[in-house]
Design a protein around this motif. Structure first.
Motif, short mmCIF file in Angstrom:
data_model
loop_
_atom_site.label_atom_id
_atom_site.label_comp_id
_atom_site.label_asym_id
_atom_site.label_seq_id
_atom_site.Cartn_x
_atom_site.Cartn_y
_atom_site.Cartn_z
N TYR A 1 140.35 140.00 0.91
CA TYR A 1 141.77 140.22 0.69
C TYR A 1 142.21 139.74 -0.69
N THR B 1 142.28 140.67 -3.87
CA THR B 1 143.10 141.44 -4.81
C THR B 1 144.56 141.43 -4.39
N ALA B 2 144.83 141.71 -3.12
CA ALA B 2 146.21 141.69 -2.63
C ALA B 2 146.79 140.28 -2.68
N ASN B 3 145.96 139.30 -2.36
CA ASN B 3 146.44 137.91 -2.42
C ASN B 3 146.82 137.52 -3.84
N LYS C 1 147.96 139.46 -6.21
CA LYS C 1 149.24 140.08 -6.58
C LYS C 1 150.41 139.26 -6.05
N ASP D 1 140.03 141.54 -10.35
CA ASP D 1 140.08 142.98 -10.59
C ASP D 1 138.76 143.49 -11.17
N LYS E 1 154.97 135.74 1.83
CA LYS E 1 153.78 136.59 1.88
C LYS E 1 153.86 137.57 3.04
#
Length: 255
Positions: free
Chosen positions: A173, A175-177, A179, A199, A252
């Motif tokens: 998770y 990448t989403a974390n 952001k 990334d 979140k």
């Protein structure tokens, strides 16, 4: 004494972890999201599974347990106080207990929050903690059953481990974390660099899990709820650490 740590991608975004003792030939698995990729990795390496540790009862962490037990005769270790929701246990443990794997101590840690009865395992000889869906790379698990106070207590216990501890968590998770984390501390230089590295790693098809505890402490907003700069960033300079954590977790959930 040599311990090999292997990360196995499973299902859509899950991870399982193997620890292999090269002297004894024993192999431990931490969580079993599904059977096929785990068996394939064991077969490829010529290893036999001897021990299987479960962090919590969710299906994406236990669905492979019974098949793997049938295939290898491994013993299954999990939390006594969640045994009714877990596959059949051969060894039921409680927080504070020390289990063993091939002569190596495996400390059982309370990790309530994501679920009640969640545990984490710390193996000092491997310099690794297997945290399931409690502490995750740049994040923490959603609070399905526990309270913010319980999860903050969990994260505080994990933060007390040595900085060189490798955090083996359950999902890709990151990448989403990242952001979300940048919305909390957009000026955190370590976080900016980590988001860029994340990334790049994903673009190359690399795993971002496991991660180093020292890096989590520098960049993970959920671990940083007690830091003055984080409290200032979320305009909660006079609030307690658990309250700040709860606010970040709510943000979140709505991100």
């Amino acid at each position: 004494m040599t311990l090999d740590l292997v990360t196995i991608p499973c299902r859509a975004d899950n991870y399982a972890f193997l620890v292999h003792d090269t002297e004894s030939g024993d192999t431990a698995l931490f969580d079993a999201p599904e059977t096929a990729p785990i068996k394939a990795e064991l077969d490829r390496r010529g290893w036999t599974l001897t021990d299987l540790f479960i962090t919590h009862h969710h299906g994406d962490h236990v669905e492979g347990v019974d098949d793997l037990r049938a295939a290898y005769g491994c013993r299954v270790i999990g939390a006594k106080h969640d045994a009714e929701r877990l596959p059949k246990l051969d060894v039921a443990v409680e927080p504070g207990d020390t289990a063993t794997f091939s002569g190596h101590e495996v400390d059982v840690m309370a990790a309530d929050g994501h679920t009640i009865g969640h545990v984490a395992y710390y193996m000092a000889d491997a310099k690794a903690a297997f945290t399931g869906d409690s502490l995750m790379a740049l994040g923490c698990g959603r609070l399905f059953e526990g309270t913010p106070e319980q999860m903050w207590d969990t994260l505080s216990r994990l933060m007390a481990l040595p900085d060189e501890t490798v955090i083996c968590s359950g999902h890709e998770y990151t990448t989403a974390n990242a952001k979300f984390a940048l919305t909390v501390e957009p000026q955190n230089a370590d976080l900016i660099r980590r988001a860029e590295d994340t990334d790049a790693m994903r673009a190359r098809g690399e795993f971002t899990v496991p991660s180093l505890l020292a890096l989590e402490k520098a960049t993970n907003p959920f671990l940083r709820a007690g830091q003055p700069e984080t409290k200032k960033a979320v305009d909660m300079e006079n609030d307690g650490d658990a309250e700040v954590f709860a606010a970040i977790r709510r943000a979140k959930d709505n991100f």
